[in-house]
Scaffold this active site. Structure first.
Site, short mmCIF file in Angstrom:
data_model
loop_
_atom_site.label_atom_id
_atom_site.label_comp_id
_atom_site.label_asym_id
_atom_site.label_seq_id
_atom_site.Cartn_x
_atom_site.Cartn_y
_atom_site.Cartn_z
CE LYS A 78 -1.39 3.75 6.14
NZ LYS A 78 -2.38 3.28 7.10
CE LYS A 95 -2.41 -1.23 3.75
NZ LYS A 95 -3.40 -1.13 4.86
N1 CTP Z 1 -9.30 5.82 13.46
C1 CTP Z 1 -10.23 6.57 14.23
N2 CTP Z 1 -9.85 7.81 14.71
C2 CTP Z 1 -8.63 8.30 14.46
C3 CTP Z 1 -7.68 7.56 13.71
C4 CTP Z 1 -8.06 6.31 13.22
O1 CTP Z 1 -11.36 6.14 14.46
N3 CTP Z 1 -8.33 9.51 14.90
C5 CTP Z 1 -9.71 4.53 12.92
C6 CTP Z 1 -9.63 4.46 11.41
O2 CTP Z 1 -10.76 5.09 10.82
C7 CTP Z 1 -9.57 2.97 11.17
C8 CTP Z 1 -8.78 2.46 12.40
O3 CTP Z 1 -8.82 3.52 13.37
O4 CTP Z 1 -10.88 2.41 11.16
C9 CTP Z 1 -7.35 2.10 12.06
O5 CTP Z 1 -6.79 3.22 11.42
P1 CTP Z 1 -5.29 3.38 10.97
O6 CTP Z 1 -5.23 3.73 9.52
O7 CTP Z 1 -4.45 2.26 11.45
O8 CTP Z 1 -4.90 4.70 11.84
P2 CTP Z 1 -4.57 6.18 11.41
O9 CTP Z 1 -4.19 6.94 12.64
O10 CTP Z 1 -5.69 6.76 10.58
O11 CTP Z 1 -3.26 5.98 10.53
P3 CTP Z 1 -2.72 6.76 9.22
O12 CTP Z 1 -2.50 8.20 9.63
O13 CTP Z 1 -1.44 6.05 8.86
O14 CTP Z 1 -3.80 6.61 8.16
#
Ligand code: CTP
Length: 131
Positions: free
Chosen positions: A49, A47
């Site tokens: 990442k 992806k």
């Molecule tokens: N999530 C959430 N609230 C946040 C961050 C994440 O509810 N502030 C949720 C995402 O919507 C997802 C889950 O946690 O359903 C896992 O998200 P992930 O992508 O691992 O975390 P992120 O912090 O969004 O990471 P990135 O910035 O790399 O996208």
């Protein structure tokens, strides 16, 4: 009585933060069991990442949460239908940054998108440390 028997959700959960925790707790409040499918390091690099914390450690953290029943591993985009079917899940949940993206699972279980916790993400934490 909780409405659902077994919920399933997916994520990378790198640098585990309160947005992750709140989402998992809110899902767990809806179902008797919560299965969390954690992206493998290989799937993340597919992806584009790169995780700070390796898969085994991200999985270990999620596994130790009281609200989580079981952790599985995500290796590709296609496994969701078979995960839902093989694990007899009646609810699929993601944060609302994914709204609509997994509606094809509605043939197999209920699908809901919960509001994200504002102002926190793994990307923000990484940028904060970098700057
Ligand atoms: N999530 C959430 N609230 C946040 C961050 C994440 O509810 N502030 C949720 C995402 O919507 C997802 C889950 O946690 O359903 C896992 O998200 P992930 O992508 O691992 O975390 P992120 O912090 O969004 O990471 P990135 O910035 O790399 O996208």
């Amino acid at each position: 009585m909780k409405k659902y028997k077994r919920a399933i959700t997916y994520g990378t959960f790198d640098l585990f933060h309160v947005g992750h925790l709140r989402l998992l707790k809110r899902i767990a409040a809806l179902a008797e069991e919560l299965y969390v499918v954690v992206s493998s390091d290989e799937f993340n690099s597919l992806k584009g990442k790169k995780c700070v914390i390796p898969f085994e450690e991200r999985a270990e953290i999620i596994e130790s949460l009281a609200c989580v029943t079981k952790v599985l591993r995500e290796d590709n985009w296609e496994q969701k239908i078979s995960d839902v079917k093989n694990n007899h899940c009646d609810l699929f949940v993601m944060g609302d940054d994914w709204t609509g993206k997994f509606d094809f699972l509605k043939d197999y279980c209920d699908v809901i998108y919960l509001p994200r916790t504002p102002r926190i993400s793994t990307t923000d934490i990484k940028n904060y440390i970098k700057n």
